[in-house]
Structures are given as structure tokens and as C-alpha cells.
Design a protein around this motif. Sequence first.
Motif, PDB file in Angstrom:
ATOM      1  N   ILE A 170      34.081   4.161  39.676  1.00 30.69           N
ATOM      2  CA  ILE A 170      33.099   4.656  40.644  1.00 30.69           C
ATOM      3  C   ILE A 170      31.853   3.768  40.623  1.00 30.69           C
ATOM      4  O   ILE A 170      31.318   3.387  41.668  1.00 30.69           O
ATOM      5  CB  ILE A 170      32.756   6.133  40.346  1.00 30.69           C
ATOM      6  CG1 ILE A 170      33.971   7.012  40.690  1.00 30.69           C
ATOM      7  CG2 ILE A 170      31.518   6.584  41.119  1.00 30.69           C
ATOM      8  CD1 ILE A 170      33.892   8.445  40.193  1.00 30.69           C
ATOM      9  N   ALA A 171      31.417   3.402  39.426  1.00 31.35           N
ATOM     10  CA  ALA A 171      30.255   2.518  39.299  1.00 31.35           C
ATOM     11  C   ALA A 171      30.544   1.167  39.943  1.00 31.35           C
ATOM     12  O   ALA A 171      29.673   0.567  40.599  1.00 31.35           O
ATOM     13  CB  ALA A 171      29.877   2.353  37.832  1.00 31.35           C
ATOM     14  N   GLU A 172      31.782   0.689  39.785  1.00 30.77           N
ATOM     15  CA  GLU A 172      32.154  -0.604  40.386  1.00 30.77           C
ATOM     16  C   GLU A 172      32.162  -0.525  41.913  1.00 30.77           C
ATOM     17  O   GLU A 172      31.799  -1.494  42.592  1.00 30.77           O
ATOM     18  CB  GLU A 172      33.527  -1.053  39.856  1.00 30.77           C
ATOM     19  CG  GLU A 172      33.445  -1.564  38.421  1.00 30.77           C
ATOM     20  CD  GLU A 172      34.806  -1.700  37.741  1.00 30.77           C
ATOM     21  OE1 GLU A 172      34.833  -1.924  36.521  1.00 30.77           O
ATOM     22  OE2 GLU A 172      35.848  -1.570  38.436  1.00 30.77           O
ATOM     23  N   ASP A 173      32.572   0.629  42.445  1.00 28.64           N
ATOM     24  CA  ASP A 173      32.516   0.828  43.898  1.00 28.64           C
ATOM     25  C   ASP A 173      31.094   0.614  44.412  1.00 28.64           C
ATOM     26  O   ASP A 173      30.875  -0.067  45.413  1.00 28.64           O
ATOM     27  CB  ASP A 173      32.923   2.271  44.260  1.00 28.64           C
ATOM     28  CG  ASP A 173      34.436   2.471  44.250  1.00 28.64           C
ATOM     29  OD1 ASP A 173      35.163   1.480  44.016  1.00 28.64           O
ATOM     30  OD2 ASP A 173      34.879   3.619  44.475  1.00 28.64           O
ATOM     31  N   PHE A 174      30.140   1.227  43.697  1.00 29.51           N
ATOM     32  CA  PHE A 174      28.744   1.097  44.122  1.00 29.51           C
ATOM     33  C   PHE A 174      28.286  -0.357  44.017  1.00 29.51           C
ATOM     34  O   PHE A 174      27.592  -0.863  44.901  1.00 29.51           O
ATOM     35  CB  PHE A 174      27.831   1.992  43.271  1.00 29.51           C
ATOM     36  CG  PHE A 174      27.773   3.421  43.735  1.00 29.51           C
ATOM     37  CD1 PHE A 174      27.114   3.748  44.923  1.00 29.51           C
ATOM     38  CD2 PHE A 174      28.359   4.437  43.002  1.00 29.51           C
ATOM     39  CE1 PHE A 174      27.043   5.069  45.368  1.00 29.51           C
ATOM     40  CE2 PHE A 174      28.293   5.760  43.430  1.00 29.51           C
ATOM     41  CZ  PHE A 174      27.641   6.085  44.616  1.00 29.51           C
ATOM     42  N   ALA A 175      28.680  -1.026  42.927  1.00 32.94           N
ATOM     43  CA  ALA A 175      28.264  -2.422  42.744  1.00 32.94           C
ATOM     44  C   ALA A 175      28.750  -3.267  43.927  1.00 32.94           C
ATOM     45  O   ALA A 175      28.012  -4.111  44.441  1.00 32.94           O
ATOM     46  CB  ALA A 175      28.812  -2.959  41.430  1.00 32.94           C
ATOM     47  N   ARG A 176      29.989  -3.020  44.353  1.00 36.65           N
ATOM     48  CA  ARG A 176      30.522  -3.774  45.508  1.00 36.65           C
ATOM     49  C   ARG A 176      29.760  -3.426  46.782  1.00 36.65           C
ATOM     50  O   ARG A 176      29.437  -4.295  47.580  1.00 36.65           O
ATOM     51  CB  ARG A 176      32.019  -3.472  45.685  1.00 36.65           C
ATOM     52  CG  ARG A 176      32.915  -4.539  45.047  1.00 36.65           C
ATOM     53  CD  ARG A 176      34.368  -4.355  45.445  1.00 36.65           C
ATOM     54  NE  ARG A 176      34.887  -3.056  44.990  1.00 36.65           N
ATOM     55  CZ  ARG A 176      35.339  -2.835  43.752  1.00 36.65           C
ATOM     56  NH1 ARG A 176      35.390  -3.826  42.876  1.00 36.65           N
ATOM     57  NH2 ARG A 176      35.767  -1.650  43.400  1.00 36.65           N
TER      58      ARG A 176
ATOM     59  N   ILE B  13      27.021  13.706  42.931  1.00 39.16           N
ATOM     60  CA  ILE B  13      27.570  13.508  41.587  1.00 39.16           C
ATOM     61  C   ILE B  13      27.877  12.048  41.263  1.00 39.16           C
ATOM     62  O   ILE B  13      27.595  11.573  40.148  1.00 39.16           O
ATOM     63  CB  ILE B  13      28.829  14.390  41.419  1.00 39.16           C
ATOM     64  CG1 ILE B  13      28.392  15.819  41.065  1.00 39.16           C
ATOM     65  CG2 ILE B  13      29.768  13.841  40.373  1.00 39.16           C
ATOM     66  CD1 ILE B  13      29.541  16.803  40.979  1.00 39.16           C
ATOM     67  N   ALA B  14      28.427  11.323  42.233  1.00 37.60           N
ATOM     68  CA  ALA B  14      28.824   9.933  41.972  1.00 37.60           C
ATOM     69  C   ALA B  14      27.630   9.099  41.505  1.00 37.60           C
ATOM     70  O   ALA B  14      27.773   8.189  40.686  1.00 37.60           O
ATOM     71  CB  ALA B  14      29.449   9.323  43.221  1.00 37.60           C
ATOM     72  N   VAL B  15      26.451   9.435  42.027  1.00 37.86           N
ATOM     73  CA  VAL B  15      25.233   8.689  41.683  1.00 37.86           C
ATOM     74  C   VAL B  15      24.921   8.851  40.189  1.00 37.86           C
ATOM     75  O   VAL B  15      24.586   7.890  39.502  1.00 37.86           O
ATOM     76  CB  VAL B  15      24.054   9.186  42.554  1.00 37.86           C
ATOM     77  CG1 VAL B  15      22.748   8.546  42.115  1.00 37.86           C
ATOM     78  CG2 VAL B  15      24.342   8.878  44.024  1.00 37.86           C
ATOM     79  N   ASN B  16      25.076  10.073  39.682  1.00 40.48           N
ATOM     80  CA  ASN B  16      24.857  10.307  38.246  1.00 40.48           C
ATOM     81  C   ASN B  16      25.910   9.584  37.415  1.00 40.48           C
ATOM     82  O   ASN B  16      25.609   9.012  36.366  1.00 40.48           O
ATOM     83  CB  ASN B  16      24.915  11.796  37.932  1.00 40.48           C
ATOM     84  CG  ASN B  16      23.836  12.573  38.648  1.00 40.48           C
ATOM     85  OD1 ASN B  16      23.956  12.830  39.838  1.00 40.48           O
ATOM     86  ND2 ASN B  16      22.769  12.913  37.938  1.00 40.48           N
ATOM     87  N   LEU B  17      27.153   9.625  37.889  1.00 38.81           N
ATOM     88  CA  LEU B  17      28.227   8.976  37.134  1.00 38.81           C
ATOM     89  C   LEU B  17      27.954   7.484  37.006  1.00 38.81           C
ATOM     90  O   LEU B  17      28.266   6.871  35.985  1.00 38.81           O
ATOM     91  CB  LEU B  17      29.582   9.231  37.799  1.00 38.81           C
ATOM     92  CG  LEU B  17      30.087  10.680  37.707  1.00 38.81           C
ATOM     93  CD1 LEU B  17      31.311  10.883  38.604  1.00 38.81           C
ATOM     94  CD2 LEU B  17      30.415  11.064  36.262  1.00 38.81           C
ATOM     95  N   ALA B  18      27.360   6.896  38.056  1.00 38.08           N
ATOM     96  CA  ALA B  18      27.074   5.463  38.026  1.00 38.08           C
ATOM     97  C   ALA B  18      25.721   5.169  37.379  1.00 38.08           C
ATOM     98  O   ALA B  18      25.414   4.016  37.090  1.00 38.08           O
ATOM     99  CB  ALA B  18      27.100   4.904  39.448  1.00 38.08           C
ATOM    100  N   GLY B  19      24.898   6.193  37.160  1.00 46.98           N
ATOM    101  CA  GLY B  19      23.577   5.996  36.549  1.00 46.98           C
ATOM    102  C   GLY B  19      22.556   5.451  37.531  1.00 46.98           C
ATOM    103  O   GLY B  19      21.492   4.975  37.133  1.00 46.98           O
ATOM    104  N   LEU B  20      22.868   5.504  38.821  1.00 44.44           N
ATOM    105  CA  LEU B  20      21.990   4.935  39.856  1.00 44.44           C
ATOM    106  C   LEU B  20      20.858   5.886  40.213  1.00 44.44           C
ATOM    107  O   LEU B  20      20.942   7.076  39.966  1.00 44.44           O
ATOM    108  CB  LEU B  20      22.821   4.664  41.110  1.00 44.44           C
ATOM    109  CG  LEU B  20      23.807   3.499  41.038  1.00 44.44           C
ATOM    110  CD1 LEU B  20      24.796   3.590  42.193  1.00 44.44           C
ATOM    111  CD2 LEU B  20      23.065   2.165  41.075  1.00 44.44           C
ATOM    112  N   PRO B  21      19.782   5.354  40.835  1.00 42.26           N
ATOM    113  CA  PRO B  21      18.741   6.241  41.334  1.00 42.26           C
ATOM    114  C   PRO B  21      19.133   6.811  42.700  1.00 42.26           C
ATOM    115  O   PRO B  21      19.752   6.130  43.512  1.00 42.26           O
ATOM    116  CB  PRO B  21      17.529   5.320  41.466  1.00 42.26           C
ATOM    117  CG  PRO B  21      18.106   3.958  41.695  1.00 42.26           C
ATOM    118  CD  PRO B  21      19.443   3.922  41.004  1.00 42.26           C
ATOM    119  N   GLY B  22      18.774   8.072  42.909  1.00 35.73           N
ATOM    120  CA  GLY B  22      19.060   8.697  44.206  1.00 35.73           C
ATOM    121  C   GLY B  22      17.930   9.631  44.573  1.00 35.73           C
ATOM    122  O   GLY B  22      17.248  10.160  43.700  1.00 35.73           O
ATOM    123  N   MET B  23      17.704   9.781  45.869  1.00 40.49           N
ATOM    124  CA  MET B  23      16.666  10.727  46.267  1.00 40.49           C
ATOM    125  C   MET B  23      17.081  11.506  47.498  1.00 40.49           C
ATOM    126  O   MET B  23      18.038  11.151  48.177  1.00 40.49           O
ATOM    127  CB  MET B  23      15.318  10.014  46.472  1.00 40.49           C
ATOM    128  CG  MET B  23      15.228   9.063  47.635  1.00 40.49           C
ATOM    129  SD  MET B  23      13.660   8.134  47.618  1.00 40.49           S
ATOM    130  CE  MET B  23      12.456   9.432  47.890  1.00 40.49           C
TER     131      MET B  23
END
Lengths: 484, 484
Positions: free
Chosen positions: B382-388, B426-436
Motif C-alpha cells: 500500500i505504501a508503495e502504491d502511494f510512492a508511485r 486508513i491507507a494513509v495511516n498504513l503508509a505513515g503519510l500526512p492527510g487532512m
Amino acid sequence: MKWETVIGLEVHAQLNTRSKIFSGASTAFGAPPNTHASAVDIALPGTLPVLNRAAVEKAIRFGLSVGSRVNSRSIFARKNYFYPDLPKGYQISQYETPVVQGGSVTIVVGDAEKTVRLTRAHLEEDAGKSLHEDFHGETGIDLNRAGTPLLEIVSEPDMRSAAEAVAYAKALHGLVRWIDICDGNMQEGSFRCDANVSVRPAGSDKLGTRCEIKNLNSFRFLERAIDFEVRRQIELIEDGGSVLQETRLYDPDRDETRPMRSKEDAHDYRYFPDPDLLPLEVSEPWLAEIQADLPELPQTKRERFVSVYGLRAYDAVVLTTSPEISAYFETAADGAPGPVAKLCANWITGTLSARLNEEGIDIIDSRVGPRQLRGLVERIADGTISNKIARDVFDAIWSGEAQGEQAADAIIRARGLTQISDSGALEKIVDEVIAANAQQVEDYRGGKEKAVNSLVGQVMKATRGKANPQQVNEILRRKVIARG
Amino acid sequence: MHDATLKTLSDALAARKLSSVEATELFLGRIRTLNGRYNCFITVDEDRSLAQAKEADAARAAGRAEPLTGIPIAQKDIFCAKGWLTTCASKMLSNFVSPYDAHVVERFNRAGAVIIGKTNMDEFAMGSSNETSWYGPVRNPWDTDRVPGGSSGGSAAALAARLVPAATGTDTGGSIRQPCALTGTCGLKPTYGLVSRYGMIAFASSLDQGGPMARTAEDLALMLNTMVGFDLRDSTSLDRPVEDYMSDLQQSVRGLRIGLPREFFAEGLQPDVAKVVEAAVAQYKALGCKITEVALPNMGLSVPVYYVLAPAEASSNLARFDGVRYGYRTPQYRDLNEMYEKTRAEGFGAEVKRRILIGTYVLSHGYYDAYYIRAQKVRRLIAEDFARAFEKCDVIMGPTSPTTAFKLGEKAADPLQMYLSDIYTIAVNLAGLPGMSIPCGFDTQGLPVGLQIIGNYFREAQMLNVAHQYQLATDWHSRVPPHI
């Protein structure tokens, strides 16, 4: 049937850091209950662990001392179970990837050397203590010990007798103190052993079912518990039964092991990586720094004592049981390989050790210092005094009759103990003894070898022990034969 | 004045048009009259708050004022605050007065802010509706028959009802963003590690992150300036150069690349929510942003992955609530096991128990690999999806929640439906990314809709700029619920 015993040990060594492994609280022993328990140790809501680098350094010191692999990345895991003295409801330990893996410890049993392989050594935190007395049926909890750093050292099942297990435990005990990672205080629980014991028919290469014996807080208990357990298992099997895998407790009062819990009651600890702690990274420079800070290890020192000072292997082992005794030896034997060094070794392992034991003092507090012993030993080596007189001089230094490095010489001078090596003076005394003991002289001439001893004794008596017995012997034989 | 933003209040305080005591009394008065209707607060301590306000006024008089000095801020009851009841909305901690301050609380105190009270939440932050609180549900100011979302529902509702100008929240799977969306307020979950978790009662350590909640992006930036900072007491806290989150607010967003994941606009999304979010995106296009489609192919797995990992960590994190040292203990028990069982059976609510059971199960021997290890692998995907995705865009946008505020009790009996409420967060927390989440309009029933903005790691300043520029062009954020 002949049976073979198989033993592996798990040793918990309390690391002698000033503060706890995951909090800043003090690790000092003996404080009033719960005065060394911080918010983290009590596991207040919201508190988090922070790894104490000093504890990691101590673990690495150990790993480097036993030729282990120090993992560049290791993981802290949570071991989950409920117990009142376990504040978080889990113990932080290392599970799949410990900081230290492999390595070995050399032990000497009798004259034989043996290598015991290590499986791993991992860092973990200690629990608190449950206090059942003084609470009128309730239980008190003291969390002073909670969070104290432990290094759990796990051996392979390489030991084959209680004696080997004790030798291994002693070698480890010596080593952890040697490298200054643990104070080794067994009464206070700083060094605790659990033994995994099984038996199998001699020659078999299949391991028998093992029992884990807990609560072995002295070498003597370790030996007795294993002996008891081995007998118990053999009798059980020989009577047609089979050993149950279980955890047993050693009861020193009854000198027996008793079941604590069986495999079936074993907890499912639900280990998983602790998300509050990052993986522990050990860099090459850090490793090199710790390596550079390590003292010469007992094994290396032992080999050097044999090759440089010419000691016997056994003496070298005894002289490397602690940094203090080896330092004493090296100060005493400094720059004097050969006979003087050997004499130093003999005196330290013999007379000095006996006296220290007798009076219950440590070698650092010895009332005969290493340079004083050297001064004494040199007078033996150069023939000034005999071994027997030397013991009197030793006692005199011990009781403070003279101080300083020249204490032995001072006492020898003051008491006039110099061996009579002037052969003129000695011959005169021998002549007198021969004249006064005609019968013994006759006996000797007649072939009674023993008669010469009595004559030597007379000469020694006349010189108050200061004659060199060997020299007296020679002169006597020469004169008696000459007379004949 | 109660409708003023934090920034406006800060300016008024700086201009001495208002004192902290006046501001604090104003909001305390509103809480006194309106809290009964919304149940936003678990604890209000007027004396304590006013004492802080007086100190703030004194500090200002002495020339020691910062932007937040004297500003009343509500603390989610998951943050430990010294001398304050800190319950986590659980019976288990219903008697726990914290002896220490969380890092976040400490930083607000040091900045001179006033704690106006402790806000209601889902028990131990487990829930998406604020119905699991032991202190009763929070009601949504837009429609008191509806939930405010959760778990930071008390903070969100208090903001919407203008009971406070600013509040803290925590976000493990959407607990800041989803209630903000459902109450028409603004909230930001920072990059994992930016805000210290010390003193923030743990739910799922690898996902939990504290963050600001307010009514404008500018206010969030002001708060973030105080909340972010390295803390030695949290090993996952990041040591980074200090940033001023206000500095980029005024920049133009022309040329900004906005990624829209098609997975965010799929089945399950309330049609009028989709429409409102699309309109917000159109607004950005009008501001000169470039819209591009991105793919997050493993997004669909985020809910199942989350409901393995979060309960696993929670089952262990909540083990410390055992009735031994603090918190609730069952009044009657015969032995230790019964004390544990009854304490935990009586002290925890149904949702907390459900998650402890799930977590215990997935960590159990024989299931660990199939659940925990596998979930960790998918988490990485999931984190890799965001990175892409972030190779093609600067920020990702979409709905915060698939629906607007639902009725109290509507999903309470169906945990799966409830869990799907966080499908976009949820995916944002799993990836450790910031979200608002910021308000971007209303559904056909007049309920607020939230726009989610997800940034790359440490791009909070950019996200706040993106949100602020939108708020300069629109007024959704200043809409007030009826009857307020």
C-alpha cells in the motif's frame, strides 16, 4: 544400559548499567520498594520505552568476547502474558533476531579443554517482584527491578555432565565480570541459570525429552539439581516410564526438582515486533569502538601466560578466573619469565589463595601485595631463603611486620633468616653433628639411607632452619663417605 | 466572538482587545450551556483553566507572549495532562488522574495555551462514531440525531458548535479526518513520527499520530508549529529541522498537480458526496491546478490489513489495564485470575473487547504468519502504491468519508459497516503519510462533506497551503450549524 546426559544452559546476566534498559530509573539494588520505578516502569498510560545504549554496548561486548556474530540489525519483540509484577502486560525481549548470535566458550574440566557453543544472546527487561510476606494474605508488588537490563545467554546442548555445566557457568560468570558487563552477584540474582536437561542411551544421536530446571542461583545448586534430575529421568525411563517435557523448580531444601508447569500449560506469548521501538542498528564504527575498548580476554591471557611465562595450563586457568587475580599475577611476575614467574604462580594459587580464603578477603585487599610477593619469591629463587622460611616471611608481611616492596628483605634481615650458604660455616656445623651422632653415622655407613635424614635434621635444627637442606645433604654424604 | 478563528483570537489577544481570562470565560460559558446538548466534554475544570488563563495574561503583560498564549484549546481525553482526569473515554480509566503531561500537552502549556477541557471520544479511540464512549455518545451539532464521527468526535463537535476555537485529536485510521468531515471542521494527521506519542494513550502504536483540529487551515498551521517537535521519550519521534507551517500558506497553487485515485470514487461512495468532492476539485482546477488520475490498486486491502494490525497492537497495548496499579479494579474477586477477568470484563466496552479478541487471535501461535506477517507485507504494498502515485502528482485528493454523518445507532450493531466508514482514510495511516480533511460543501440533506488532501511525507506545509488557498476562494469552512 549406559546413559548419556545432555545439558544446555540459559543464563540471565543482569547488565550493570546505571539506569534501566528502557527508562532513566536507577538499577541500584536494595532500595525501598517502588522508589526506583519511573512512569515508564509502572507502565502509566501513554508512556513509551527508550532503549539504553549502554545496555546494547554491554551485550555487544559479550558478543565480541565469545566470537559471536553481532547482528547489524536486531528486533525488539513483545512477549505477552499477564502477571502482577509485569506492568505492561508484556516483556520487551528479542525473539527472532537477537543482537548476538553464535560464538563459543572454552571450558576446562579436569585437564581436558572443551568448547561449548552458544546459540544466541539477547537483550530483555527484567520483571518486578511479587512480595507475599507482610501483606496479610495480599500480595505486594515492588517494581524497582522492573526494566533492569538482562542479557539472556543461551547455549547449545553441548554439556555432558553436571561438572561440565558448572564449568561452563563458572566460565561465563568469570567472563561477564571480566568484561565488566555484570557484577555476577548470585545472591542478588544478577546471574541466574536455567538448565535444560535430558538423557539418552549412550551412542544415540537423538535427543531425549528435556526438562527445564529453574531457580538455580548457585553453582552448587546447579550441580545438585542436574544430578538429581539426571537420576530421576534415568530411573523413570528404566522403570518403563517416559520423561514429560516440563518446567521444573529446584528446591534446595529438599535437594530435588519439582514440576512447575507442563508443556500443555505453556503460555502462547504472542510475540510480535514492538512497534514502540525501532530496529536496533549496530554500525561498523560503533562495533569497532566497542572492540577497541575490550580488555584482553581470559582465553588470550591464558595462552599468553603459558607461552610467555611458561606456566602450566592448569595454573594459567586458575590465574585467569578473574581480572583481579590475573592482574595480581602480572604485577608480581612482571618482566620475569621462567622460574620467578612459576614461583609467583605457585604462591598465588597456593599459599596466598589459601590465606585469602581463610580470612575471607578478596585478592585486591590482600595484605601481601603483588610486589611484596615478588620480593619474597626472588629470595627463594636466589637461594637466600628456603620455601619453608619463606612461609614465615609471608606470614610476617601479612601481619604487617614490614611495609613496602622490600618488605621481604627487611624481614629476612631483621630476623637474620638468610640461608647459610657459606660452606665453611656449614661444614663446621656438619662436623659437629657427625661427632655428636656416631650411631646414626654408623647406621648410614651400614646402608641405612634414612639415617641421613636424621643427620640433616640435626644440622637444620642447629642452624634454626637457615641452612640450605640440599647443600647440607651433599656435605654430609661427602664427609661421612670420606671418613669411611 | 465565539465564532472567531484561532488566528483572529490570537491577533485580538496580541492587540490587547481581549484577555485570556475573557476568552476562557467566554468558551467555558458556552460549554456550560451547550455541552449538555452535544456531550463534547468528559472533563471541564473551570478553576484550573482560569488559573492558566491568568498566567497567560501575566505572561503577556510581562512581554512573554507567543501566538498561542492565552488561547483556549480542548485536549482529546487520550492525552495525559497533569492533574486532569484522563479517561480515554473508558470506565477502565474513569478514576485516572494523570501525574504527568503528554509531550503535546507540555508543548501547548509551554506556548501559554489554556486547556479548556478534555473532550469525549470513542473508548480508547476505537470507533468511527463516538458511540463507544463510556461517557455516552457525542452528538453532531449539524443534526443531534447524528453521530459526529470518531474517534475524535468530541473535539470535532466542540469545534462545530463553537465551544472551542481549537482542539487536539489523534488519528489511527481516520480519527481526526473522518469526524472533521462529518462536522464541517478541519483536521490534519501529520506524517508518522512528527508529533510525539509520549503521553498519548496508545491504541495502535505504529499508526497512532496526534494532530491539530480547528476551523481553518491557517489555524491548523499555527497549532502544528507548536505540536511538531522531536521528543527523546518517543523512539519513533523524528529529529528534523524545525519548520514554520505558516510560511507557505500564501503561495499560489497554480501548476499544482492533484492526483485523483479512481479507487476513491468507486462503489460505496454516497453520490451527493461524490458530486461535492468533484466540485471542490473543479474549484482547484479554476485555481490553476492540474488534475491527473492516479491508481492505488491495493487500497481495497487497507481495511482488512488495518483490522489485523491495529487490533494486534491494541491487544498488547491494552494489557497494562489490569487493575493492579491504577484505573478500575473490580470490587470483588477470589483470586488473581478472577481479578483480571472481572476487571477487564467490567472495565472495557464491547468494541474494545472485540478488538482485543481479534488482536489476540491474529497474534496467536499458528495464525501469526497468516495474519500479522501477511498484513505487514500488504501494508508495504500500500505504501508503495502511494510512492508511485506521488511520482505523478503533488497531492492526492478525494472524499474523506464515503458518507456524511449517519444516525446514532445506525451502524452500531454492524461493525463491518462501521469499519468501512474509514475506507478512504486508513491507507494513509498504513503508509505513515500526512492527510487532512477540510469542509467542501454539503450533501442534499445539508450535512457537511469533507475533502481529503493527502500529501507526501513531510509535505504538511504544502498541504496547508493547498487547503488555505481553497479556503480563500470558498467559505464552506465558515458555515455554522443551525441553532448555533
